[in-house]
Design a protein around this motif. Structure first.
Motif, PDB file in Angstrom:
ATOM      1  N   SER A 249       1.615   2.808  -8.552  1.00  0.00           N
ATOM      2  CA  SER A 249       0.936   1.912  -7.604  1.00  0.00           C
ATOM      3  C   SER A 249       1.847   1.531  -6.447  1.00  0.00           C
ATOM      4  O   SER A 249       1.397   1.440  -5.304  1.00  0.00           O
ATOM      5  CB  SER A 249       0.460   0.649  -8.324  1.00  0.00           C
TER       6      SER A 249
ATOM      7  N   ASP B 176      -5.591  -6.367 -11.545  1.00  0.00           N
ATOM      8  CA  ASP B 176      -6.239  -7.331 -10.657  1.00  0.00           C
ATOM      9  C   ASP B 176      -6.078  -6.886  -9.204  1.00  0.00           C
ATOM     10  O   ASP B 176      -4.981  -6.513  -8.789  1.00  0.00           O
ATOM     11  CB  ASP B 176      -5.582  -8.711 -10.870  1.00  0.00           C
ATOM     12  N   PRO B 177      -7.168  -6.914  -8.402  1.00  0.00           N
ATOM     13  CA  PRO B 177      -7.050  -6.438  -7.015  1.00  0.00           C
ATOM     14  C   PRO B 177      -6.236  -7.329  -6.092  1.00  0.00           C
ATOM     15  O   PRO B 177      -5.983  -6.964  -4.942  1.00  0.00           O
ATOM     16  CB  PRO B 177      -8.497  -6.316  -6.533  1.00  0.00           C
TER      17      PRO B 177
ATOM     18  N   ASN C 232      -2.260  -2.063  -9.665  1.00  0.00           N
ATOM     19  CA  ASN C 232      -3.403  -1.738  -8.798  1.00  0.00           C
ATOM     20  C   ASN C 232      -2.886  -1.375  -7.403  1.00  0.00           C
ATOM     21  O   ASN C 232      -2.321  -2.226  -6.716  1.00  0.00           O
ATOM     22  CB  ASN C 232      -4.370  -2.923  -8.716  1.00  0.00           C
TER      23      ASN C 232
ATOM     24  N   ALA D   4      -3.731  -3.639  -4.443  1.00  0.00           N
ATOM     25  CA  ALA D   4      -3.508  -5.085  -4.562  1.00  0.00           C
ATOM     26  C   ALA D   4      -2.322  -5.563  -3.733  1.00  0.00           C
ATOM     27  O   ALA D   4      -1.186  -5.161  -4.000  1.00  0.00           O
ATOM     28  CB  ALA D   4      -3.285  -5.453  -6.029  1.00  0.00           C
TER      29      ALA D   4
ATOM     30  N   TRP E 292     -10.522 -12.431   0.783  1.00  0.00           N
ATOM     31  CA  TRP E 292     -10.258 -11.705  -0.474  1.00  0.00           C
ATOM     32  C   TRP E 292      -9.062 -12.332  -1.196  1.00  0.00           C
ATOM     33  O   TRP E 292      -9.128 -12.644  -2.401  1.00  0.00           O
ATOM     34  CB  TRP E 292     -10.019 -10.233  -0.090  1.00  0.00           C
TER      35      TRP E 292
END
Ligand SMILES: CCCCC/C=C\C/C=C\C/C=C\C/C=C\CCCC(=O)SCCNC(=O)CCNC(=O)[C@H](O)C(C)(C)COP(=O)(O)OP(=O)(O)OC[C@H]1O[C@@H](n2cnc3c(N)ncnc32)[C@H](O)[C@@H]1OP(=O)(O)O
Length: 221
Positions: free
Chosen positions: A31, A97-98, A104, A107, A144
Motif C-alpha cells: 500500500s 479503513d479508507p 489501504n 487511505a 471524506w
C-alpha cells in the motif's frame, strides 16, 4: 498456547500495541508503494516513451495480481462483538479503513497524536493527488477525512454509530503538501443521536469546521 482474542472495547489498544501480523507488514508495504506511486505519477513531466513503459509495467502487475479471493469482513465484525476477534481479525477490520488504514492504498495516512474520551487529534499531509483548486485540498476529500475523524472521536469514547448528517463549513483553503491537523470531539447526546464537531487547522489557522449527528443502530442503542 491459546491465541489472544479481543472485544470492541479492546480494539484500539490491541491495534496500537500488539505486533503487526506478518501478512500486514507486507500488505502495508504494498500500500505504501501504491500511495507513493499515485503521488509521484500525478503531473509527472516525462516523455511519451516513459509513460508507455510505466503503463506496460503496471498493467503487468495488475495481470499478476488477477482477481484474488477476498475475506468476508462481516465475519471479523461478528467475532469482535462476541469478544472472539484475533489480532488478525482486528487488522482485517481496521487496516483497510479508507482513512488512515495502513493496508489501504487509497487511505490518507493520519498520525494520531491524541485519542481519548475528550476527543481526538491527528496530523496528516495530502499530496497532489488530493488537489482540488491549485495548491488546495479538494473539498470532497476534506469531507471524506472529517467523516472518519469525527467517527474516530465516537469510537475513542467507546460508542458506536453511523454518520447520519455531516455539515462542513469551508473557512479557508486547506493546503496540499503541508502538515495539517484534524480534531474532533463529542459535544452532546440525545438518546441514540450523538453530536460531534471537528475541525482542520493549518498551523494556527482553522480552515474547516464540521459538525454532525451519528446514530447508534437500534440493535445497539
Ligand atoms: C466501542 C469501541 C468501538 C471501537 C470501534 C469499533 C468498531 C469499529 C468497526 C469497524 C471500524 C472500521 C471502520 C469504521 C467505519 C465507518 C466509519 C465512518 C462512518 C461512516 O461512514 S457510516 C456510513 C455512512 N452512513 C450510513 O450509511 C447511514 C445510512 N443511514 C442509516 O442507516 C439510517 O438512516 C440511520 C441509522 C442514520 C437512521 O435510521 P434510524 O431508523 O435509526 O433513525 P430513526 O428514524 O429511528 O430516527 C431516530 C432519530 O434520529 C434522527 N435521524 C434519523 N436519521 C438522521 C440523519 N440521517 N441525520 C440526523 N438525524 C437523523 C431522527 O430525526 C430521530 O430523531 P428524534 O428521536 O429526535 O425524532
Amino acid at each position: 498456547m491459546t491465541e489472544k482474542t479481543f472485544g470492541p472495547f479492546e480494539l484500539q489498544k490491541a491495534y496500537s500495541t500488539e505486533p503487526v501480523p506478518d501478512d500486514f507488514v507486507l500488505r502495508r508495504r504494498i500500500s505504501t508503494a501504491m500511495r507513493t506511486l499515485s503521488e509521484r505519477v500525478i503531473r509527472a513531466e516525462v516523455d511519451q516513451a516513459t509513460l508507455q513503459h510505466w503503463a506496460e509495467q503496471l498493467e503487468a502487475v495488475v495481470a499478476t495480481v488477477g482477481e484474488p479471493e477476498r475475506r468476508d469482513s462481516k465475519q471479523a465484525n461478528r467475532k469482535l462483538f462476541t469478544g472472539a476477534a484475533t489480532i488478525e481479525d482486528l487488522y482485517h477490520m481496521m487496516d483497510f479503513d479508507p482513512v488512515s488504514g495502513g493496508a489501504n492504498p487509497i487511505a490518507p495516512q493520519v498520525t494520531w497524536v491524541q485519542e481519548g474520551q475528550e476527543g481526538v487529534e491527528g496530523t496528516l499531509r495530502l499530496g497532489q493527488q488530493y488537489q482540488g483548486p491549485p495548491g488546495r485540498v479538494h473539498g470532497g476529500v476534506i469531507a471524506w477525512i472529517l467523516d472518519a475523524v469525527l467517527s474516530r472521536a465516537l469510537h475513542a469514547a467507546f460508542r458506536l454509530g453511523v454518520t447520519g448528517t455531516l455539515n462542513i463549513r469551508y473557512l479557508a483553503g486547506t493546503p496540499i503538501e503541508d502538515t495539517i491537523t484534524c480534531r474532533a470531539r463529542i459535544t452532546g447526546q440525545e438518546g441514540r443521536k450523538i453530536f460531534i464537531e471537528g475541525s482542520i487547522w493549518h498551523g494556527d489557522q482553522q480552515t474547516v469546521h464540521a459538525e454532525g449527528v451519528w446514530l447508534t443502530p437500534k440493535s445497539l442503542g
